[in-house]
Motif scaffolding. Structure first.
Motif, PDB file in Angstrom:
ATOM      1  N   GLY A   1       0.810  -1.208   0.000  1.00 57.72           N
ATOM      2  CA  GLY A   1       0.000   0.000   0.000  1.00 57.72           C
ATOM      3  C   GLY A   1       0.843   1.258   0.000  1.00 57.72           C
ATOM      4  N   ARG A   2       0.357   2.258  -0.732  1.00 55.02           N
ATOM      5  CA  ARG A   2       0.970   3.587  -0.765  1.00 55.02           C
ATOM      6  C   ARG A   2      -0.142   4.590  -0.526  1.00 55.02           C
ATOM      7  NH1 ARG A   2       3.191   0.183  -4.346  1.00 55.02           N
ATOM      8  NH2 ARG A   2       5.459   0.189  -4.688  1.00 55.02           N
ATOM      9  N   VAL A   3      -0.162   5.170   0.674  1.00 54.14           N
ATOM     10  CA  VAL A   3      -1.277   6.022   1.077  1.00 54.14           C
ATOM     11  C   VAL A   3      -0.835   7.476   1.042  1.00 54.14           C
ATOM     12  CG1 VAL A   3      -2.933   6.530   2.912  1.00 54.14           C
ATOM     13  CG2 VAL A   3      -2.153   4.176   2.543  1.00 54.14           C
ATOM     14  N   PRO A   4      -1.499   8.327   0.247  1.00 49.57           N
ATOM     15  CA  PRO A   4      -1.095   9.732   0.165  1.00 49.57           C
ATOM     16  C   PRO A   4      -1.407  10.481   1.451  1.00 49.57           C
ATOM     17  CG  PRO A   4      -3.131   9.380  -1.036  1.00 49.57           C
ATOM     18  CD  PRO A   4      -2.643   8.015  -0.622  1.00 49.57           C
ATOM     19  N   ASP A   5      -0.836  11.649   1.581  1.00 50.65           N
ATOM     20  CA  ASP A   5      -1.098  12.507   2.737  1.00 50.65           C
ATOM     21  C   ASP A   5      -2.522  13.040   2.631  1.00 50.65           C
ATOM     22  OD1 ASP A   5      -1.177  14.331   4.771  1.00 50.65           O
ATOM     23  OD2 ASP A   5       0.611  15.444   4.150  1.00 50.65           O
ATOM     24  N   GLY A   6      -3.347  12.678   3.599  1.00 46.72           N
ATOM     25  CA  GLY A   6      -4.744  13.117   3.577  1.00 46.72           C
ATOM     26  C   GLY A   6      -5.041  14.255   4.507  1.00 46.72           C
ATOM     27  N   GLY A   7      -3.991  14.892   5.055  1.00 45.39           N
ATOM     28  CA  GLY A   7      -4.208  16.030   5.938  1.00 45.39           C
ATOM     29  C   GLY A   7      -4.685  15.619   7.314  1.00 45.39           C
ATOM     30  N   ALA A   8      -5.409  16.526   7.970  1.00 41.89           N
ATOM     31  CA  ALA A   8      -5.824  16.309   9.356  1.00 41.89           C
ATOM     32  C   ALA A   8      -6.895  15.229   9.480  1.00 41.89           C
ATOM     33  CB  ALA A   8      -6.343  17.616   9.951  1.00 41.89           C
ATOM     34  N   ALA A   9      -7.659  14.989   8.433  1.00 40.98           N
ATOM     35  CA  ALA A   9      -8.711  13.963   8.457  1.00 40.98           C
ATOM     36  C   ALA A   9      -8.522  13.035   7.267  1.00 40.98           C
ATOM     37  CB  ALA A   9     -10.091  14.613   8.429  1.00 40.98           C
ATOM     38  N   PRO A  10      -7.504  12.194   7.310  1.00 39.09           N
ATOM     39  CA  PRO A  10      -7.150  11.401   6.130  1.00 39.09           C
ATOM     40  C   PRO A  10      -8.254  10.477   5.641  1.00 39.09           C
ATOM     41  CG  PRO A  10      -5.961  10.633   8.069  1.00 39.09           C
ATOM     42  CD  PRO A  10      -6.591  11.925   8.436  1.00 39.09           C
ATOM     43  N   LEU A  11      -9.039   9.900   6.559  1.00 40.22           N
ATOM     44  CA  LEU A  11     -10.051   8.939   6.137  1.00 40.22           C
ATOM     45  C   LEU A  11     -11.233   9.594   5.429  1.00 40.22           C
ATOM     46  CD1 LEU A  11     -10.017   6.444   9.133  1.00 40.22           C
ATOM     47  CD2 LEU A  11      -8.902   6.245   6.910  1.00 40.22           C
ATOM     48  N   ALA A  12     -11.281  10.927   5.460  1.00 36.66           N
ATOM     49  CA  ALA A  12     -12.312  11.652   4.718  1.00 36.66           C
ATOM     50  C   ALA A  12     -11.839  12.021   3.317  1.00 36.66           C
ATOM     51  CB  ALA A  12     -12.727  12.912   5.483  1.00 36.66           C
TER      52      ALA A  12
END
Length: 246
Positions: free
Chosen positions: A208-219
């Motif tokens: 997996g390569r997960v980008p930076d989603g900020g303060a609420a990544p799962l949103a």
């Protein structure tokens, strides 16, 4: 049972546990995600603070209340998803996860009085065949991480792409291997461009390569897609044989 492990705190283990659990649920799997970090539990709090679980709770009529754990406020619902890991194995009734959203199990209220290894092994026996079970592990290679690793069939190593974090993740991966919990793959948090040498360092493929989603990544939609891709790749490993995934 899959242990989501990593180096030091902040490596993305809890976000990965919940993000992956939701991704598997979107594929029709009856998923259980349990907090195995009993000294610093935050899996259930993260689930309660993000929309998917809150919506699922309201849809079944769960009533929210606030409890205090380790001096912190954590929002919990009164439905089955709000049970602790210990509740789930003591009630004498199998955990029956719903396919519409993951069942999230919180840490026990008095963890030091609980046999962690026996609890996780009992949880494995209390969940249906074909149900993916994810354990959000303590950080690093501390003694507390041994129980969830010993109880699990394989480990998923979450790490940022920083030298110190990768070094700690490699130590955790090696510990998992020694404890009979072979690393199935790695999840790199905050980056999509991952050098090939990362897989060699951790002695497992990068799933997996997960980008930076900020303060609420799962949103973040890109983060959700990344965890969807991770769910698909993890489902192709030998540890996922028999999972009820569409």
């Amino acid at each position: 049972m899959i242990a989501v492990a990593g180096g030091k705190g902040g490596s993305g283990k809890t976000t990965t546990t919940l993000g992956l659990a939701r991704a598997l649920s979107r594929r029709g799997a009856p998923v259980v995600a349990a907090d195995a970090d009993w000294d610093l539990p935050n899996l259930h709090r993260l689930a309660a603070e993000t929309p998917a679980v809150a919506e699922a709770a309201s849809s079944v009529g769960g009533r929210g209340h606030v409890s205090r754990r380790n001096g912190e406020r954590s929002h919990r619902t009164d439905d089955a998803a709000a049970r602790t890991v210990l509740d789930a194995v003591r009630e004498g009734d199998a955990v029956r996860p719903d396919r519409s959203a993951p069942t999230v199990l919180a840490a026990p209220d008095a963890p030091r009085s609980v046999d962690a290894l026996a609890t996780f092994e009992a949880l494995d026996g209390a969940t249906p065949d074909g149900a993916p079970v994810l354990l959000d592990c303590p950080a690093g290679a501390s003694p507390d991480v041994a129980a969830p690793l010993r109880a699990s069939d394989g480990a998923l190593i979450a790490t940022p792409l920083r030298r110190a974090a990768l070094r700690d993740a490699a130590k955790t991966a090696a510990l998992a291997e020694r404890l009979g919990c072979p690393p199935l793959g790695a999840v790199v948090i905050g980056e999509t461009d991952v050098p090939e040498r990362v897989a060699a360092l951790l002695n497992c493929p990068v799933l997996g390569r997960v980008p930076d989603g900020g303060a609420a990544p799962l949103a973040d939609e890109a983060v959700r897609k990344a965890y969807g891709d991770l769910a698909r790749r993890l489902g192709e490993t030998a540890a996922a044989t028999g999972w009820q995934v569409a």
